[in-house]
Design a protein around this motif. Sequence first.
Motif, PDB file in Angstrom:
ATOM      1  N   ARG A 143       2.384 -60.385  11.783  1.00  0.00           N
ATOM      2  CA  ARG A 143       2.131 -59.157  11.017  1.00  0.00           C
ATOM      3  C   ARG A 143       1.075 -59.398   9.946  1.00  0.00           C
ATOM      4  N   GLU A 144       1.141 -60.549   9.301  1.00  0.00           N
ATOM      5  CA  GLU A 144       0.211 -60.869   8.219  1.00  0.00           C
ATOM      6  C   GLU A 144      -1.200 -61.173   8.718  1.00  0.00           C
ATOM      7  N   HIS A 145      -1.339 -61.537  10.001  1.00  0.00           N
ATOM      8  CA  HIS A 145      -2.642 -61.974  10.513  1.00  0.00           C
ATOM      9  C   HIS A 145      -3.200 -61.081  11.617  1.00  0.00           C
ATOM     10  N   ALA A 146      -2.612 -59.912  11.827  1.00  0.00           N
ATOM     11  CA  ALA A 146      -2.983 -59.080  12.974  1.00  0.00           C
ATOM     12  C   ALA A 146      -4.042 -58.030  12.674  1.00  0.00           C
ATOM     13  N   ALA A 147      -4.344 -57.780  11.441  1.00  0.00           N
ATOM     14  CA  ALA A 147      -5.235 -56.667  11.078  1.00  0.00           C
ATOM     15  C   ALA A 147      -6.569 -56.733  11.817  1.00  0.00           C
ATOM     16  N   GLY A 148      -6.896 -55.646  12.516  1.00  0.00           N
ATOM     17  CA  GLY A 148      -8.173 -55.540  13.197  1.00  0.00           C
ATOM     18  C   GLY A 148      -8.309 -56.380  14.448  1.00  0.00           C
ATOM     19  N   LYS A 149      -7.218 -56.980  14.913  1.00  0.00           N
ATOM     20  CA  LYS A 149      -7.302 -57.916  16.034  1.00  0.00           C
ATOM     21  C   LYS A 149      -6.770 -57.325  17.337  1.00  0.00           C
ATOM     22  N   ALA A 167       2.367 -53.116  13.249  1.00  0.00           N
ATOM     23  CA  ALA A 167       2.700 -52.854  11.846  1.00  0.00           C
ATOM     24  C   ALA A 167       1.693 -53.519  10.911  1.00  0.00           C
ATOM     25  N   GLY A 168       1.115 -54.635  11.355  1.00  0.00           N
ATOM     26  CA  GLY A 168       0.135 -55.349  10.551  1.00  0.00           C
ATOM     27  C   GLY A 168      -1.289 -54.874  10.726  1.00  0.00           C
ATOM     28  N   GLY A 169      -1.482 -53.834  11.544  1.00  0.00           N
ATOM     29  CA  GLY A 169      -2.813 -53.264  11.677  1.00  0.00           C
ATOM     30  C   GLY A 169      -3.626 -53.757  12.853  1.00  0.00           C
ATOM     31  N   ALA A 170      -2.980 -54.297  13.882  1.00  0.00           N
ATOM     32  CA  ALA A 170      -3.702 -54.743  15.076  1.00  0.00           C
ATOM     33  C   ALA A 170      -4.398 -53.564  15.742  1.00  0.00           C
ATOM     34  N   ASP A 171      -5.579 -53.823  16.311  1.00  0.00           N
ATOM     35  CA  ASP A 171      -6.303 -52.768  17.029  1.00  0.00           C
ATOM     36  C   ASP A 171      -5.614 -52.437  18.348  1.00  0.00           C
ATOM     37  N   TYR A 172      -5.123 -53.491  19.033  1.00  0.00           N
ATOM     38  CA  TYR A 172      -4.523 -53.277  20.345  1.00  0.00           C
ATOM     39  C   TYR A 172      -3.659 -54.483  20.692  1.00  0.00           C
ATOM     40  N   VAL A 173      -2.550 -54.238  21.390  1.00  0.00           N
ATOM     41  CA  VAL A 173      -1.671 -55.318  21.825  1.00  0.00           C
ATOM     42  C   VAL A 173      -1.376 -55.150  23.316  1.00  0.00           C
ATOM     43  N   VAL A 174      -1.523 -56.230  24.059  1.00  0.00           N
ATOM     44  CA  VAL A 174      -1.151 -56.273  25.472  1.00  0.00           C
ATOM     45  C   VAL A 174       0.117 -57.115  25.603  1.00  0.00           C
ATOM     46  N   ASN A 175       1.197 -56.504  26.065  1.00  0.00           N
ATOM     47  CA  ASN A 175       2.466 -57.196  26.270  1.00  0.00           C
ATOM     48  C   ASN A 175       2.662 -57.464  27.759  1.00  0.00           C
ATOM     49  N   LEU A 176       2.972 -58.702  28.097  1.00  0.00           N
ATOM     50  CA  LEU A 176       3.224 -59.036  29.493  1.00  0.00           C
ATOM     51  C   LEU A 176       4.570 -59.730  29.636  1.00  0.00           C
ATOM     52  N   ASP A 177       5.397 -59.218  30.536  1.00  0.00           N
ATOM     53  CA  ASP A 177       6.686 -59.837  30.856  1.00  0.00           C
ATOM     54  C   ASP A 177       7.124 -59.301  32.202  1.00  0.00           C
ATOM     55  N   MET A 178       7.699 -60.176  33.032  1.00  0.00           N
ATOM     56  CA  MET A 178       8.121 -59.728  34.357  1.00  0.00           C
ATOM     57  C   MET A 178       9.392 -58.882  34.307  1.00  0.00           C
ATOM     58  N   ALA A 179      10.095 -58.889  33.167  1.00  0.00           N
ATOM     59  CA  ALA A 179      11.319 -58.098  33.012  1.00  0.00           C
ATOM     60  C   ALA A 179      10.947 -56.702  32.502  1.00  0.00           C
ATOM     61  N   LYS A 180      10.867 -55.752  33.398  1.00  0.00           N
ATOM     62  CA  LYS A 180      10.436 -54.413  33.026  1.00  0.00           C
ATOM     63  C   LYS A 180      11.440 -53.725  32.109  1.00  0.00           C
ATOM     64  N   PRO A 219     -11.558 -59.910  25.729  1.00  0.00           N
ATOM     65  CA  PRO A 219     -10.922 -61.107  25.164  1.00  0.00           C
ATOM     66  C   PRO A 219     -10.042 -60.769  23.964  1.00  0.00           C
ATOM     67  N   TYR A 220      -9.247 -61.759  23.557  1.00  0.00           N
ATOM     68  CA  TYR A 220      -8.249 -61.555  22.520  1.00  0.00           C
ATOM     69  C   TYR A 220      -8.539 -62.423  21.299  1.00  0.00           C
ATOM     70  N   ASP A 221      -8.257 -61.853  20.140  1.00  0.00           N
ATOM     71  CA  ASP A 221      -8.419 -62.599  18.890  1.00  0.00           C
ATOM     72  C   ASP A 221      -7.188 -63.450  18.590  1.00  0.00           C
ATOM     73  N   LEU A 222      -6.047 -63.014  19.114  1.00  0.00           N
ATOM     74  CA  LEU A 222      -4.787 -63.717  18.877  1.00  0.00           C
ATOM     75  C   LEU A 222      -3.962 -63.689  20.148  1.00  0.00           C
ATOM     76  N   ILE A 223      -3.506 -64.850  20.577  1.00  0.00           N
ATOM     77  CA  ILE A 223      -2.623 -64.952  21.742  1.00  0.00           C
ATOM     78  C   ILE A 223      -1.323 -65.603  21.311  1.00  0.00           C
ATOM     79  N   ILE A 224      -0.216 -64.991  21.716  1.00  0.00           N
ATOM     80  CA  ILE A 224       1.117 -65.498  21.399  1.00  0.00           C
ATOM     81  C   ILE A 224       1.763 -65.973  22.693  1.00  0.00           C
ATOM     82  N   ILE A 225       2.234 -67.212  22.696  1.00  0.00           N
ATOM     83  CA  ILE A 225       2.894 -67.791  23.869  1.00  0.00           C
ATOM     84  C   ILE A 225       4.300 -68.204  23.455  1.00  0.00           C
ATOM     85  N   ASP A 226       5.293 -67.477  23.913  1.00  0.00           N
ATOM     86  CA  ASP A 226       6.689 -67.759  23.533  1.00  0.00           C
ATOM     87  C   ASP A 226       7.576 -67.683  24.775  1.00  0.00           C
TER      88      ASP A 226
END
Length: 313
Positions: A143-149, A167-180, A219-226
């Motif tokens: 949230r603290e690092h998403a602004a404009g990303k 909530a932190g102001g990201a421009d766009y988020v792509v969520n991927l998970d096989m569990a619909k 391309p993405y400015d931030l990638i989360i791998i969890d």
Amino acid sequence: MEISALPTLEAHLLTALTTPPSEVRRLFHGRGRCWLGLEQITVDWLQGQVLVSLFKEPDADFMQALTDLLTALTQTETWQASGARSLLLQHRDRQGSPMDVLWGQSSDYQDVIESGLTYKLDLGRNQNNGLFLDMRYGRDWVREHAAGKRVLNLFAYTCGFSVAAIAGGADYVVNLDMAKAALSRGRDNHHLNNHDLKKVSFLGHELFKSWGKVRKMGPYDLIIIDPPSFQKGSFALTKDYQKILRRLPELLTAKGVVLACVNDPTLTSQFLIDGMAAEAPDMVFSHRLENPAEFKDIELEAGLKALVFERQS
């Protein structure tokens, strides 16, 4: 598990409930192995519903003693003043992870607040309820690092990182998970926070068959791998994590950042640091996020590892 250790649990809960949390929180984390004889028990405060989880089935004597203790707890002045509405006992080691209602009225769906954001939990339907509480600081960091990303959220589950990013102001988020079904709950979570869903995508795909689509949306400015430690038929952490890391250069912007996570107690931070050095050497380790204090572990590297890497061109 030891019956003689139960007074420690009782004392801990009475202290915690004297001033109950205003948001969703773990109250007792036996899994951190800091309390001998209670290693397979956790207790969570879910906005008035109290969830006790057993990660290993105890013998009959311990189960009876635990049930007696919890029942007696609901009769105390501390409990009555806490605002608790129900007391639930989940048997995570049993088939289907069934849940007993020990006191009060259980709600199958429970809205909870974390860092001012709202999430909907499923209680009694699945082993996990929809929000991993040890990742609170990870969501706060995003949230603290998403602004404009532009953000890619891999293994998105119920999209907690996505909610935090928007909530932190990201421009766009792509969520991927096989569990619909999990992604559907993620959509609900965004609705609960009045987010603009035009800024969010939900891809119900198996990652290793979807690289082309994921790359096209970058391309993405931030990638989360969890990722999970193991997902039958689709992901084995020690074998497949490297396959993700080697794709990072083609997915990230020139100054892209990665939050890479692993929650397997048998693997240390070095697993991620070494893997990144081998597969994406221009990604430099920056720092590891702290875990919430309530998730204290006798061994730091046995708990959640959430590491930040920054691209150095």
